[in-house]
Write a protein that holds these residues in place. Structure first.
Motif, mmCIF file in Angstrom:
data_model
loop_
_atom_site.group_PDB
_atom_site.id
_atom_site.type_symbol
_atom_site.label_atom_id
_atom_site.label_comp_id
_atom_site.label_asym_id
_atom_site.label_seq_id
_atom_site.Cartn_x
_atom_site.Cartn_y
_atom_site.Cartn_z
ATOM 1 N N PRO A 1 0.854 -1.191 0.000
ATOM 2 C CA PRO A 1 0.000 0.000 0.000
ATOM 3 C C PRO A 1 0.890 1.242 0.000
ATOM 4 N N GLY A 2 0.469 2.263 -0.734
ATOM 5 C CA GLY A 2 1.278 3.461 -0.892
ATOM 6 C C GLY A 2 1.733 4.083 0.431
ATOM 7 N N ARG A 3 0.988 3.833 1.493
ATOM 8 C CA ARG A 3 1.287 4.510 2.768
ATOM 9 C C ARG A 3 2.386 3.823 3.567
ATOM 10 N N VAL A 4 2.791 2.654 3.161
ATOM 11 C CA VAL A 4 3.778 1.932 3.968
ATOM 12 C C VAL A 4 5.078 2.724 4.063
ATOM 13 N N LEU A 5 5.469 3.323 2.941
ATOM 14 C CA LEU A 5 6.653 4.165 2.978
ATOM 15 C C LEU A 5 6.213 5.593 3.238
ATOM 16 N N ASN A 6 6.402 6.042 4.451
ATOM 17 C CA ASN A 6 6.038 7.419 4.787
ATOM 18 C C ASN A 6 7.194 8.000 5.592
ATOM 19 N N PRO A 7 7.158 9.285 5.867
ATOM 20 C CA PRO A 7 8.307 9.885 6.553
ATOM 21 C C PRO A 7 8.691 9.150 7.833
ATOM 22 N N TRP A 8 7.714 8.593 8.560
ATOM 23 C CA TRP A 8 8.037 7.937 9.822
ATOM 24 C C TRP A 8 8.746 6.614 9.595
ATOM 25 N N THR A 9 8.193 5.792 8.691
ATOM 26 C CA THR A 9 8.832 4.487 8.492
ATOM 27 C C THR A 9 10.205 4.660 7.852
ATOM 28 N N VAL A 10 10.313 5.596 6.898
ATOM 29 C CA VAL A 10 11.608 5.774 6.250
ATOM 30 C C VAL A 10 12.616 6.332 7.249
ATOM 31 N N ARG A 11 12.150 7.243 8.101
ATOM 32 C CA ARG A 11 13.045 7.794 9.121
ATOM 33 C C ARG A 11 13.543 6.689 10.050
ATOM 34 N N ALA A 12 12.632 5.823 10.439
ATOM 35 C CA ALA A 12 13.015 4.729 11.328
ATOM 36 C C ALA A 12 14.005 3.804 10.626
ATOM 37 N N PHE A 13 13.699 3.489 9.374
ATOM 38 C CA PHE A 13 14.600 2.629 8.620
ATOM 39 C C PHE A 13 15.982 3.272 8.507
ATOM 40 N N ASN A 14 15.987 4.564 8.160
ATOM 41 C CA ASN A 14 17.256 5.247 7.949
ATOM 42 C C ASN A 14 18.106 5.286 9.211
ATOM 43 N N ALA A 15 17.453 5.516 10.349
ATOM 44 C CA ALA A 15 18.202 5.574 11.604
ATOM 45 C C ALA A 15 18.854 4.220 11.879
ATOM 46 N N LEU A 16 18.066 3.174 11.649
ATOM 47 C CA LEU A 16 18.560 1.818 11.879
ATOM 48 C C LEU A 16 19.700 1.493 10.915
ATOM 49 N N TYR A 17 19.476 1.842 9.659
ATOM 50 C CA TYR A 17 20.454 1.535 8.622
ATOM 51 C C TYR A 17 21.770 2.265 8.904
ATOM 52 N N TYR A 18 21.647 3.532 9.288
ATOM 53 C CA TYR A 18 22.827 4.339 9.573
ATOM 54 C C TYR A 18 23.635 3.705 10.698
ATOM 55 N N ARG A 19 22.946 3.286 11.746
ATOM 56 C CA ARG A 19 23.655 2.700 12.886
ATOM 57 C C ARG A 19 24.295 1.365 12.507
ATOM 58 N N ARG A 20 23.504 0.524 11.841
ATOM 59 C CA ARG A 20 24.020 -0.825 11.545
ATOM 60 C C ARG A 20 25.125 -0.803 10.512
ATOM 61 N N GLN A 21 24.852 -0.128 9.373
ATOM 62 C CA GLN A 21 25.816 -0.146 8.270
ATOM 63 C C GLN A 21 27.025 0.730 8.595
ATOM 64 N N GLY A 22 26.758 1.841 9.298
ATOM 65 C CA GLY A 22 27.850 2.762 9.609
ATOM 66 C C GLY A 22 28.863 2.128 10.544
ATOM 67 N N GLY A 23 28.401 1.212 11.373
ATOM 68 C CA GLY A 23 29.297 0.601 12.345
ATOM 69 C C GLY A 23 30.014 -0.635 11.827
ATOM 70 N N LYS A 24 29.797 -0.982 10.585
ATOM 71 C CA LYS A 24 30.341 -2.249 10.095
ATOM 72 C C LYS A 24 31.840 -2.199 9.835
ATOM 73 N N GLY A 25 32.364 -1.006 9.548
ATOM 74 C CA GLY A 25 33.801 -0.893 9.307
ATOM 75 C C GLY A 25 34.215 -1.629 8.049
ATOM 76 N N ARG A 26 35.225 -2.507 8.182
ATOM 77 C CA ARG A 26 35.764 -3.198 7.026
ATOM 78 C C ARG A 26 35.305 -4.653 7.055
ATOM 79 N N PHE A 27 34.802 -5.155 5.929
ATOM 80 C CA PHE A 27 34.314 -6.542 5.918
ATOM 81 C C PHE A 27 34.361 -7.096 4.503
#
Lengths: 449, 245
Positions: free
Chosen positions: A263-289
C-alpha cells in the motif's frame, strides 16, 4: 510478425503507455520496419525511455546469444538482449568481470549501451561505453553498420548514451576486466553531515568502487548524514583460507520476491526515518568486511519486483549530476529542498564522477551525482522535481535520461549542450525518424528547439 | 566421450531452450535446421555458456530425399548419436484448412517430414540397441477443432507415429517419448488472444531433458494439460461439434 498490444511501463511504473510489442526470435527479424519503433531490453530504465505510446516496441529479450568469448583477452561479443546476469554467469568462473556495471544485473547489454550506464567505479573507469569495443547498429533501412571508436566514430558516440534513437543496437563487443575473486573487500565510513560526506568522497578515500548512501530525511545539522562505502575485488591474500583455493566461487545471493504492491502509505516519513536511523547505525558501524559480489553490486536484485514497494502508482527516480565546483552547494540545496518537502526518498545515493565521456548524450560529467526515489502519490511531486531541475540548472548540472519520466524539452537542451551535435548525426543515420520513443517525443528530440 | 543429441528444428524457442538443457547436462549437441545464420548464433551461444561441443548443419524437413544422407553425416560427424529431439513444426494459419496447397505444407512439415527422418533414426537406434527419440507433438493433435484441424491432424498423426515407434523400439532398448506442450511462450503464440497458463520455453525444455531420467512415454507440458485434454477428448462428439473451439 505477430504483435501484442499491451500497457507497458518502465521500472518506475510511471508512465504506463499503450505499446505494440514485437519479439523477434531471429537476429534478422530484429529490423526497424516501416513504422517508427524503439528497442526495449529488459525494461530496467525507470521512465519512458523504452516506451512508445501508441507505437511499436521491439523486444530484444530473445536475442541474447553469446557469439564469441575470448578467455585470454577478456573480450566478449553478444547480441544486445543478453543480460549482465547471463554475462556474469559465464565471465566470473573464467576470471572476468564487467569493467562497468550498473546497480542491477538484469539490464541488457543494449540498454547499458543506450543509456551509457555507470557504476560505482566511474571515478576510475568511466562509463559502460568506454569499454565497448564495437557495436553492430541496425539502421532504419535494415543495413547493419559496424561502428566503434575507430570505425564510424560519429555513429558510435551518438549511440553510446543515445537512448536507442540512432538505430537498433544489434551486437555489442565488450572488454571485460580481469577478476581475482568473487568477493569484495568493503569499507563503510559513517558521515555525520554533508561536509564530512564530501570529505569522505574525496580521492584520498577512493577505492576501486566508491559510493555513498544518504539519509535524505536528515535535516538541519544532520543534513547529508550517511555512509560512504568503498570496496575493491578481494585479492586472494585478502580472503580467508577456506576461500583462497576457490576464489571465483561464491554462494549465490538469496533472492526474495515482493509478490504484491505495498500500500502506498507503507513508505512514509516515519517508516523511512526509522529505517534510515537503523540503517545508519548498523551499516555505519560495520567498518571493514568481506562481501559477496552480488550483495555489493546488486543489493536490490536480491528482492525481485522491489519496485512494488512504492505502491501501484509507481515512483519517479531523479538522478542528477552537478559539476565539481558547484557540487557541494548544489547538492546541499537539493537535499534541503527535499528534506523540507517531507517526501521520503527511500534510496538516496551520492557519488563522485570521473571526467565526462565521449558519448554525446551520456549522463556522467565530472562532479557529483545524486539519485533519489520519490513515490508518486500526488501531482505535487512533479512540481517539486521541476524545482529541483531549476536548482540543478543553476549549478550547471544535468538529469539522467534513463531514469527520467518528466523533464521538459527546454531543460533537456540546457542540460545537454552536445545535443545539436547529436541531432545532426541522428538525422544523418535516421533521416525518416524511424526510431522514436515516448521519451524522445516528450523531449522533442529530433527538433532543434 | 559424453553423450550426444541431434536437435531437429533447432532454431525454435523450445528447441533452443532444450539445447541448453541438454548441454547443461553435459551432452554434445548437433543443431539442425534451415536457417544457417541462426544456427551459427545458437551453436556459438551453447558452446560459450556450457563449454560443450556443438555442431550445426542444414536440415530441411520437407526435403525427405536427403534425410538418410543427412543422418549418416551427423552420426559420422558426432561419432555416433545417443538421441534425437524432433522439434520442428509449423502452425500455418486458418487458410491452411481452405487452401489445400497451404494445408499440404503444414502436413508435409509436421508429419511427412517427421515420419521420414524418424524412420531413418529408428533404424539407426534399433541397430545400436540403445538411444532415445523425443518427438514434440502437440495437444492440438488430441482432438480436431475447427480453429486448427490441419495442424492438429498432422500433429495427431505424428503422435500416432511415435506411439507405433515406441511399440516397435521398446524391446530393442530404445526409448521413445512423445511431448505434448500446451501453450508455450514462443513466436508461434506471441500476441495470440485467449491463451492461459502459458509456460516458458525454459520450463518445457527442463522437463524434456529431465524426462530421460524418469519413466513415462507421453509427456504433457505443463503436466495439467494431461487432465485438460482428458476432459476434452471425453466430451461426446454430439456436444463437441456444437462448440466454438
Amino acid at each position: 510478425m505477430a504483435t501484442l498490444t499491451t500497457q507497458l511501463c518502465g521500472w518506475g511504473r510511471y508512465p504506463v503507455h499503450t505499446c505494440e510489442l514485437e519479439r523477434p526470435d531471429r537476429y534478422r527479424d530484429f529490423h526497424p520496419g516501416a513504422v517508427p519503433a524503439i528497442a526495449r531490453g529488459r525494461g530496467r530504465s525507470y521512465g519512458d525511455a523504452a516506451l512508445n505510446q501508441n507505437g511499436r516496441v521491439l523486444l530484444s529479450e530473445r536475442l541474447n546469444r553469446f557469439l564469441a568469448f575470448d578467455r585470454e583477452r577478456g573480450v566478449v561479443r553478444a547480441e544486445a538482449g543478453l543480460t549482465l546476469e547471463e554475462l556474469l554467469a559465464v565471465a566470473i568462473p573464467r576470471g572476468w568481470f564487467p569493467a562497468v556495471t550498473p546497480g542491477t544485473r538484469y539490464a541488457s547489454l543494449g540498454g547499458c549501451v543506450a543509456a551509457d550506464v555507470h557504476g560505482k567505479n566511474h571515478h576510475r573507469d568511466g562509463s559502460f561505453g568506454d569499454h565497448v569495443l564495437g557495436l553492430e547498429l541496425i539502421l532504419a533501412d535494415g543495413n547493419r553498420l559496424p561502428c566503434s571508436p575507430q570505425e564510424h566514430p560519429d555513429a558510435f558516440w551518438a549511440t553510446i548514451g543515445g537512448m536507442g534513437l540512432t538505430g537498433l543496437i544489434g551486437e555489442v563487443t565488450l572488454r571485460l576486466a580481469p577478476l581475482e575473486s568473487a568477493h569484495v573487500v568493503v569499507q563503510h565510513r559513517p558521515a555525520r553531515d554533508l561536509e564530512q560526506m564530501f570529505h569522505l568522497l574525496e580521492p584520498s578515500f577512493d577505492d576501486h568502487y566508491t559510493v555513498a548512501w544518504v539519509d535524505c530525511l536528515a535535516a538541519g545539522r544532520d543534513l547529508g548524514r550517511g555512509i560512504a562505502m568503498a570496496g575493491h575485488h578481494a585479492a586472494p591474500d585478502e580472503l580467508p583460507s577456506a576461500l583462497r583455493a576457490i576464489p571465483l566461487e561464491h554462494r549465490p545471493q538469496r533472492r526474495h520476491s515482493l509478490p504484491f504492491d505495498l500500500p502506498g502509505r507503507v513508505l512514509n516519513p516515519w517508516t523511512v526515518r526509522a529505517f534510515n536511523a537503523l540503517y545508519y547505525r548498523r551499516q555505519g558501524g560495520k567498518g571493514r568486511f568481506l562481501a559477496g559480489y552480488e550483495s555489493f553490486f546488486y543489493p536490490l536484485d536480491g528482492l525481485l519486483h522491489w519496485n512494488r514497494m512504492y505502491g501501484k502508482r509507481g515512483f519517479l527516480q531523479y538522478q542528477c549530476a552537478i559539476p565539481t565546483a558547484e557540487a557541494f552547494q548544489g547538492i546541499k540545496a537539493l537535499l534541503e529542498r527535499l528534506a523540507a518537502s517531507r517526501r521520503p526518498s527511500f534510496l538516496a545515493v551520492l557519488k563522485r564522477f570521473g571526467p565526462q565521456g565521449r558519448g554525446l548524450l551520456s549522463f556522467p560529467t565530472a562532479g557529483y551525482t545524486l539519485a533519489l526515489d520519490l513515490p508518486l502519490r500526488d501531482p505535487g511531486v512533479f512540481a517539486l522535481l521541476d524545482e529541483l531541475d531549476r536548482t540543478v540548472l543553476v549549478h550547471g548540472g544535468r538529469v539522467y535520461l534513463a531514469k527520467d519520466a518528466r523533464l521538459s524539452p527546454a531543460a533537456f537542451r540546457a542540460m545537454y549542450p552536445r545535443y545539436p551535435e547529436w541531432l545532426e548525426i541522428k538525422r544523418a543515420l535516421d533521416p525518416e525518424g524511424s526510431f522514436s520513443s515516448s521519451l524522445s517525443r516528450r523531449l522533442a528530440m529530433g527538433e532543434e528547439e | 566421450m559424453s553423450q550426444s543429441v541431434l536437435i531437429l528444428g533447432a532454431t525454435s524457442a523450445i528447441a533452443r531452450a532444450s539445447a541448453h538443457a541438454f548441454a547443461a547436462r553435459g551432452y554434445r549437441v548437433y543443431c539442425a535446421g534451415r536457417d544457417m545464420e541462426e544456427l551459427r548464433r545458437i551453436a556459438a551461444d551453447l558452446e560459450i555458456r556450457h563449454g560443450t561441443e556443438v555442431k550445426y548443419g542444414r536440415f530441411d524437413a520437407e526435403a525427405t530425399d536427403g534425410h538418410r544422407a543427412f543422418l549418416d553425416g551427423v552420426t559420422e560427424e558426432m561419432g555416433g548419436l545417443d538421441g534425437l529431439l524432433l522439434a520442428f513444426g509449423h502452425l500455418g494459419d486458418q487458410v491452411a484448412a481452405r487452401d489445400f496447397s497451404a494445408g499440404a505444407a503444414v502436413i508435409a512439415r509436421n508429419f511427412t517430414g517427421a515420419a521420414s527422418i524418424l524412420g531413418h533414426a529408428a533404424d539407426y537406434f534399433e541397430s545400436r540397441g540403445r538411444g532415445f527419440i523425443i518427438g514434440i507433438s502437440s495437444v492440438a493433435g488430441d482432438r480436431g477443432r475447427q480453429s486448427n484441424y490441419v495442424y492438429g491432424a498432422a500433429k495427431g498423426a505424428l503422435s500416432l507415429y511415435l506411439q507405433g515407434l515406441r511399440n516397435r523400439l521398446f524391446p530393442k532398448g530404445v526409448r521413445v517419448i512423445t511431448v505434448k506442450p500446451g501453450f508455450v511462450d514462443t513466436a508461434m503464440t506471441f500476441g495470440m488472444p485467449g491463451l492461459f497458463l502459458v509456460a516458458s520455453p525454459h520450463y518445457v525444455a527442463e522437463r524434456i531433458a529431465g524426462a530421460l531420467d524418469k519413466g513415462g512415454d507421453v509427456l504433457y507440458l505443463p503436466w495439467f494439460w494431461r487432465y485438460i485434454m482428458l476432459i476434452i477428448v471425453h466430451i461426446p462428439e454430439t456436444v463437441f461439434k456444437r462448440l466454438k473451439l
